[in-house]
Design a protein around this motif. Structure first.
Motif, PDB file in Angstrom:
ATOM      1  N   ASP A 157      48.921  31.803   6.189  1.00 32.75           N
ATOM      2  CA  ASP A 157      47.903  33.174   6.184  1.00 32.75           C
ATOM      3  C   ASP A 157      48.102  33.573   4.358  1.00 32.75           C
ATOM      4  O   ASP A 157      47.644  34.482   4.234  1.00 32.75           O
ATOM      5  CB  ASP A 157      49.805  34.431   6.609  1.00 32.75           C
ATOM      6  CG  ASP A 157      50.966  34.256   6.066  1.00 32.75           C
ATOM      7  OD1 ASP A 157      51.282  32.929   6.061  1.00 32.75           O
ATOM      8  OD2 ASP A 157      51.684  35.351   5.698  1.00 32.75           O
ATOM      9  N   VAL A 158      48.694  33.027   3.281  1.00 34.05           N
ATOM     10  CA  VAL A 158      48.518  33.391   2.190  1.00 34.05           C
ATOM     11  C   VAL A 158      47.022  32.585   1.711  1.00 34.05           C
ATOM     12  O   VAL A 158      45.891  33.426   0.523  1.00 34.05           O
ATOM     13  CB  VAL A 158      49.097  32.717   1.789  1.00 34.05           C
ATOM     14  CG1 VAL A 158      48.714  32.949  -0.184  1.00 34.05           C
ATOM     15  CG2 VAL A 158      50.708  33.151   1.399  1.00 34.05           C
ATOM     16  N   GLY A 159      46.446  31.942   2.506  1.00 32.67           N
ATOM     17  CA  GLY A 159      45.173  30.973   2.082  1.00 32.67           C
ATOM     18  C   GLY A 159      45.140  29.867   1.348  1.00 32.67           C
ATOM     19  O   GLY A 159      46.110  29.684   1.112  1.00 32.67           O
ATOM     20  N   SER A 182      38.587  26.672 -18.145  1.00 35.31           N
ATOM     21  CA  SER A 182      39.342  27.950 -17.523  1.00 35.31           C
ATOM     22  C   SER A 182      39.425  26.927 -16.268  1.00 35.31           C
ATOM     23  O   SER A 182      38.590  27.569 -15.728  1.00 35.31           O
ATOM     24  CB  SER A 182      38.489  28.750 -18.333  1.00 35.31           C
ATOM     25  OG  SER A 182      37.226  29.181 -17.817  1.00 35.31           O
ATOM     26  N   ASN A 183      40.757  28.295 -16.287  1.00 33.80           N
ATOM     27  CA  ASN A 183      40.879  27.649 -14.672  1.00 33.80           C
ATOM     28  C   ASN A 183      41.398  28.530 -13.714  1.00 33.80           C
ATOM     29  O   ASN A 183      42.367  29.069 -14.231  1.00 33.80           O
ATOM     30  CB  ASN A 183      41.651  26.022 -14.873  1.00 33.80           C
ATOM     31  CG  ASN A 183      42.339  25.906 -13.241  1.00 33.80           C
ATOM     32  OD1 ASN A 183      41.319  26.165 -12.570  1.00 33.80           O
ATOM     33  ND2 ASN A 183      42.860  24.429 -12.809  1.00 33.80           N
ATOM     34  N   ASP A 184      41.069  29.526 -13.285  1.00 35.47           N
ATOM     35  CA  ASP A 184      41.727  30.393 -12.435  1.00 35.47           C
ATOM     36  C   ASP A 184      41.906  29.684 -10.967  1.00 35.47           C
ATOM     37  O   ASP A 184      41.188  29.636  -9.891  1.00 35.47           O
ATOM     38  CB  ASP A 184      40.652  31.950 -12.054  1.00 35.47           C
ATOM     39  CG  ASP A 184      39.915  32.013 -13.414  1.00 35.47           C
ATOM     40  OD1 ASP A 184      41.498  32.151 -14.364  1.00 35.47           O
ATOM     41  OD2 ASP A 184      39.347  32.404 -13.729  1.00 35.47           O
ATOM     42  N   ARG A 185      43.438  30.458 -10.586  1.00 33.60           N
ATOM     43  CA  ARG A 185      43.453  30.124  -9.600  1.00 33.60           C
ATOM     44  C   ARG A 185      43.981  31.111  -8.759  1.00 33.60           C
ATOM     45  O   ARG A 185      44.975  31.983  -8.904  1.00 33.60           O
ATOM     46  CB  ARG A 185      44.462  28.883  -9.866  1.00 33.60           C
ATOM     47  CG  ARG A 185      44.086  27.281 -10.661  1.00 33.60           C
ATOM     48  CD  ARG A 185      45.451  26.351 -10.887  1.00 33.60           C
ATOM     49  NE  ARG A 185      45.430  25.224 -11.744  1.00 33.60           N
ATOM     50  CZ  ARG A 185      46.026  23.823 -12.011  1.00 33.60           C
ATOM     51  NH1 ARG A 185      47.016  24.442 -10.947  1.00 33.60           N
ATOM     52  NH2 ARG A 185      45.757  23.225 -12.178  1.00 33.60           N
ATOM     53  N   ASN A 186      43.981  30.358  -7.356  1.00 33.37           N
ATOM     54  CA  ASN A 186      44.121  31.599  -5.914  1.00 33.37           C
ATOM     55  C   ASN A 186      45.018  30.444  -5.071  1.00 33.37           C
ATOM     56  O   ASN A 186      44.963  29.881  -4.895  1.00 33.37           O
ATOM     57  CB  ASN A 186      44.110  32.371  -5.222  1.00 33.37           C
ATOM     58  CG  ASN A 186      42.676  33.410  -6.054  1.00 33.37           C
ATOM     59  OD1 ASN A 186      43.458  34.613  -6.547  1.00 33.37           O
ATOM     60  ND2 ASN A 186      41.876  32.873  -6.894  1.00 33.37           N
ATOM     61  N   GLY A 187      46.592  31.368  -4.147  1.00 30.61           N
ATOM     62  CA  GLY A 187      46.810  30.532  -2.850  1.00 30.61           C
ATOM     63  C   GLY A 187      48.438  29.711  -3.171  1.00 30.61           C
ATOM     64  O   GLY A 187      49.341  29.197  -2.498  1.00 30.61           O
ATOM     65  N   PHE A 188      48.652  29.859  -4.662  1.00 29.55           N
ATOM     66  CA  PHE A 188      49.781  29.407  -5.239  1.00 29.55           C
ATOM     67  C   PHE A 188      50.689  30.597  -4.761  1.00 29.55           C
ATOM     68  O   PHE A 188      50.659  31.796  -5.650  1.00 29.55           O
ATOM     69  CB  PHE A 188      50.071  28.555  -6.875  1.00 29.55           C
ATOM     70  CG  PHE A 188      49.507  27.300  -6.541  1.00 29.55           C
ATOM     71  CD1 PHE A 188      49.808  26.409  -6.847  1.00 29.55           C
ATOM     72  CD2 PHE A 188      47.638  27.705  -6.816  1.00 29.55           C
ATOM     73  CE1 PHE A 188      48.864  24.951  -7.154  1.00 29.55           C
ATOM     74  CE2 PHE A 188      47.067  26.738  -7.402  1.00 29.55           C
ATOM     75  CZ  PHE A 188      47.725  25.008  -6.890  1.00 29.55           C
ATOM     76  N   LEU A 189      52.059  30.395  -4.214  1.00 29.57           N
ATOM     77  CA  LEU A 189      53.414  31.220  -4.280  1.00 29.57           C
ATOM     78  C   LEU A 189      53.554  31.116  -5.605  1.00 29.57           C
ATOM     79  O   LEU A 189      54.155  30.531  -6.373  1.00 29.57           O
ATOM     80  CB  LEU A 189      53.841  30.829  -3.107  1.00 29.57           C
ATOM     81  CG  LEU A 189      53.465  30.936  -1.717  1.00 29.57           C
ATOM     82  CD1 LEU A 189      54.896  30.789  -0.854  1.00 29.57           C
ATOM     83  CD2 LEU A 189      53.009  32.374  -1.380  1.00 29.57           C
ATOM     84  N   VAL A 244      59.427  43.303   3.434  1.00 31.02           N
ATOM     85  CA  VAL A 244      59.416  41.769   3.530  1.00 31.02           C
ATOM     86  C   VAL A 244      58.339  41.170   3.563  1.00 31.02           C
ATOM     87  O   VAL A 244      56.913  42.059   4.320  1.00 31.02           O
ATOM     88  CB  VAL A 244      60.260  41.468   4.427  1.00 31.02           C
ATOM     89  CG1 VAL A 244      62.370  42.168   4.695  1.00 31.02           C
ATOM     90  CG2 VAL A 244      60.251  42.506   6.445  1.00 31.02           C
ATOM     91  N   TRP A 245      58.604  39.620   3.841  1.00 32.47           N
ATOM     92  CA  TRP A 245      57.156  38.500   3.856  1.00 32.47           C
ATOM     93  C   TRP A 245      57.450  38.498   5.310  1.00 32.47           C
ATOM     94  O   TRP A 245      58.003  37.995   5.722  1.00 32.47           O
ATOM     95  CB  TRP A 245      56.703  37.470   3.728  1.00 32.47           C
ATOM     96  CG  TRP A 245      55.893  36.955   3.726  1.00 32.47           C
ATOM     97  CD1 TRP A 245      54.835  36.969   4.383  1.00 32.47           C
ATOM     98  CD2 TRP A 245      55.692  35.591   2.762  1.00 32.47           C
ATOM     99  NE1 TRP A 245      54.384  35.605   4.717  1.00 32.47           N
ATOM    100  CE2 TRP A 245      54.619  34.718   3.663  1.00 32.47           C
ATOM    101  CE3 TRP A 245      56.605  34.576   2.186  1.00 32.47           C
ATOM    102  CZ2 TRP A 245      53.945  33.817   3.502  1.00 32.47           C
ATOM    103  CZ3 TRP A 245      56.143  33.574   1.584  1.00 32.47           C
ATOM    104  CH2 TRP A 245      55.289  32.861   2.302  1.00 32.47           C
ATOM    105  N   VAL A 274      51.511  42.586  -0.186  1.00 27.40           N
ATOM    106  CA  VAL A 274      52.168  42.080   0.415  1.00 27.40           C
ATOM    107  C   VAL A 274      51.837  40.513  -0.731  1.00 27.40           C
ATOM    108  O   VAL A 274      52.279  39.740  -1.634  1.00 27.40           O
ATOM    109  CB  VAL A 274      52.623  41.757   1.478  1.00 27.40           C
ATOM    110  CG1 VAL A 274      54.017  40.658   1.326  1.00 27.40           C
ATOM    111  CG2 VAL A 274      52.919  42.967   1.776  1.00 27.40           C
ATOM    112  N   TYR A 275      50.751  40.285  -0.191  1.00 27.77           N
ATOM    113  CA  TYR A 275      50.017  39.051  -0.363  1.00 27.77           C
ATOM    114  C   TYR A 275      49.775  38.874  -2.098  1.00 27.77           C
ATOM    115  O   TYR A 275      49.577  38.036  -2.714  1.00 27.77           O
ATOM    116  CB  TYR A 275      48.684  38.143   0.114  1.00 27.77           C
ATOM    117  CG  TYR A 275      48.580  38.361   1.537  1.00 27.77           C
ATOM    118  CD1 TYR A 275      49.808  36.904   1.679  1.00 27.77           C
ATOM    119  CD2 TYR A 275      48.587  38.371   2.625  1.00 27.77           C
ATOM    120  CE1 TYR A 275      50.183  36.931   3.208  1.00 27.77           C
ATOM    121  CE2 TYR A 275      49.338  38.527   4.021  1.00 27.77           C
ATOM    122  CZ  TYR A 275      49.285  37.320   3.861  1.00 27.77           C
ATOM    123  OH  TYR A 275      49.620  37.723   5.502  1.00 27.77           O
TER     124      TYR A 275
END
Length: 544
Positions: free
Chosen positions: A7-9, A47-54, A88-89, A102-103
């Motif tokens: 669900d985070v992607g 440059s490195n932009d990241r998504n999806g890491f908790l 809460v998650w 939340v995300y």
């Protein structure tokens, strides 16, 4: 229980790279010398932009809202501080109830930058002197100055160990290098050439190096020649090795401490994090090498060369041996995993803290075979060209400072150098090319020899991986050889146009099972084509 957090992607990376290179040079001839000098500047910025890491702090607080977890997240996570008290998650089928906020707290965008720069000024000159029995004496001299710098910034949050599944990696260093060199080519008599060279380097961080080289080539007949060289080598530590920072990776290792206490699961290799720190006290690597070979042209369009070579490196810069770091206590552990009923169980290793060290020496010995044959086709149908390259490793022996030695040739070991790619003792490439006017078509055969799935030759621990039932993995503890075929073509219908393409892994061969490989992805990076499958590429280029 494992939750994949779908669900985070997905994990996404947006990488932007900028490369700049400027070169200016001047050349000329004066008093018998041909000379040229140049000034070079190059830089690479990524440059490195990241998504999806908790984020670890928000994840713990939203799944297990204890006072300690909440306080940690409030102190370090702005996104969590903005959430209403009691948030809460919700996972699984209730994930749709989570708000975007939340995300945003769980998985904000993280980034890091890297850059390298080189500025270099050099000068070189050549000329001929007199005449020996085989021809004039050739001389070359040169000098250069070089400034090097490299920096990798840590990814946001990794400096606190707050990104789940992503370790801390960063380094920073710079130095100046001065060098002078000279080379002489002496045709002492017809068919015999002797060469000699000397280079001096001064590194501001590691000192001086003198590296000589001598060689001889004897051509008793036009179709046959013998050659031999001997040389010393020098490699200064890189900024990642003697600068500041550290590099994160993963490795497979057992836990001798817990194993000795009777924790059976600790006796088997497990995937754990590895943090390797630079060492400012590293010495440069130094090497001695020799090569003896023959060149034979049995036919006008056929050439065969065979070379036997050895490279012996001292003070080789390697990652510290993982078992040594574990026995020295340089580990992080999770005490909550300690087994009840076993006194003194410290819990499972979560990370090993190693450093770069100068190993005693490495000796690599092998044989290279190169062959080429071309033949014209009748009626103007162009040429067929056949190429073959084969390399065989006799030995890859590393000896540590304590006198222990391990031979990695033909095994999956040497993971700290190859990232568990392994060291196959046989590799070959065959190529057949049809060339006609503005068209070229090549068929390439890529062969990797079998690899024993052991950490080194005659490893008393046996196979490095096992199936769940305890049997060796793969079967017979051997990674089977792997061969793929590629087709590549190029066509220039006009002077300014070029069309090109390829079919990689034409027969769609599947990579063999490799449970030990880096990242535990079950295939060897050498067999990447067998993991991707048949791959088509097609492109065009127009030159203005």
């Amino acid at each position: 229980m494992r939750y994949l957090a779908g669900d985070v992607g997905p994990r996404r990376s947006d990488i932007e790279s900028t490369f700049t290179r400027a070169l200016i040079g001047v050349r000329g001839s004066h008093i018998g010398w041909d000379w040229d000098t140049s000034l070079l500047y190059s830089s690479s910025r990524v440059s490195n932009d990241r998504n999806g890491f908790l984020q670890r702090d928000a994840t713990f607080a939203l799944l297990n809202p204890t006072p300690t977890n909440i306080a940690t997240a409030i102190a370090n996570n702005p996104g969590y501080r903005a959430l209403p008290v009691g948030t809460v998650w919700r996972i699984g089928e209730n994930a749709f109830l989570n708000s975007p906020a939340v995300y945003a707290a769980l998985s904000p965008e993280i980034s890091n930058d890297a850059k390298t720069e080189i500025a270099q000024l050099d000068f070189k000159a050549t000329r001929e002197f007199g005449r020996l029995a085989g021809g004039p004496l050739g001389v070359a001299v040169g000098a250069e100055f070089r400034h090097e710098s490299a920096e990798l910034e840590p990814t946001t949050g990794t400096e606190r160990g707050n990104i789940i599944g992503l370790g801390y990696s960063a380094y920073d260093g710079q130095r100046n290098v001065f060098a002078m060199y000279g080379e002489v080519l002496a045709p002492v008599w017809p068919g015999v050439e002797v060469t000699g060279a000397m280079r001096w380097d001064h590194f501001t961080d590691v000192g001086n190096a003198y590296t000589p080289k001598v060689g001889v080539k004897w051509t008793p007949a036009r179709q046959f020649a013998l050659r031999a060289t001997w040389a010393r080598g020098f490699r200064a530590p890189s900024p990642a090795e003697n600068g500041v920072g550290g590099l994160a990776a993963f490795t497979n290792a057992s836990d001798p401490v817990r194993c000795a206490l009777g924790v059976q699961v600790a006796c088997n290799p497990a995937n754990i994090a590895l943090i390797t720190s630079p060492n400012p006290d590293l010495d440069p690597e130094r090497s001695k090498s020799y090569n003896v070979g023959i060149i034979w042209d049995p036919l006008p369009r056929t050439s065969i060369s065979l070379d036997y070579w050895q490279i012996k490196r001292k003070n080789e810069i390697n990652q510290e041996q993982i078992p040594a770091a574990i026995l020295a206590g340089r580990v992080a552990r999770d005490p909550t995993t300690a087994q009840a009923g076993i006194p003194g169980d410290p819990g499972a290793i979560t990370a090993v803290l190693a450093s770069y060290v100068n190993s005693a020496q490495t000796k690599v010995r092998g044989l290279d075979l190169d062959a080429r044959h071309s033949m014209p086709l009748p009626n103007g149908f162009g040429n067929l060209v056949f190429d073959a390259k084969w390399t065989h490793l006799f030995k890859w022996l590393r000896t540590e400072r304590d006198g222990t030695s391990q031979d990695f040739a033909g095994t999956h070991g040497n993971c700290d150098v190859t990232n568990c790619v392994g060291t196959p003792d046989n590799r070959a490439n065959l190529r057949a090319t049809w060339e006609r006017s503005n068209f070229r078509l090549s068929a390439n055969v890529n062969y990797r020899g079998k690899i024993d799935n052991t950490l080194f030759k005659d490893d008393p621990e046996g196979c490095a991986s096992h199936f769940a039932n305890g049997n060796d993995a793969p079967t017979d503890c051997e990674l089977a050889s792997f061969t793929t075929v590629d087709l590549v073509f190029r066509w220039k219908p006009q002077q300014k146009w070029e069309v090109f393409g390829s079919i990689q892994n034409v027969f769609d061969k599947v990579a063999p099972l490799d449970p030990l490989t880096y990242g535990a992805v079950s295939y060897n990076p050498l067999d990447y084509a067998g993991a991707v499958g048949r791959l088509f590429t097609l492109g065009a280029r127009y030159t203005f």
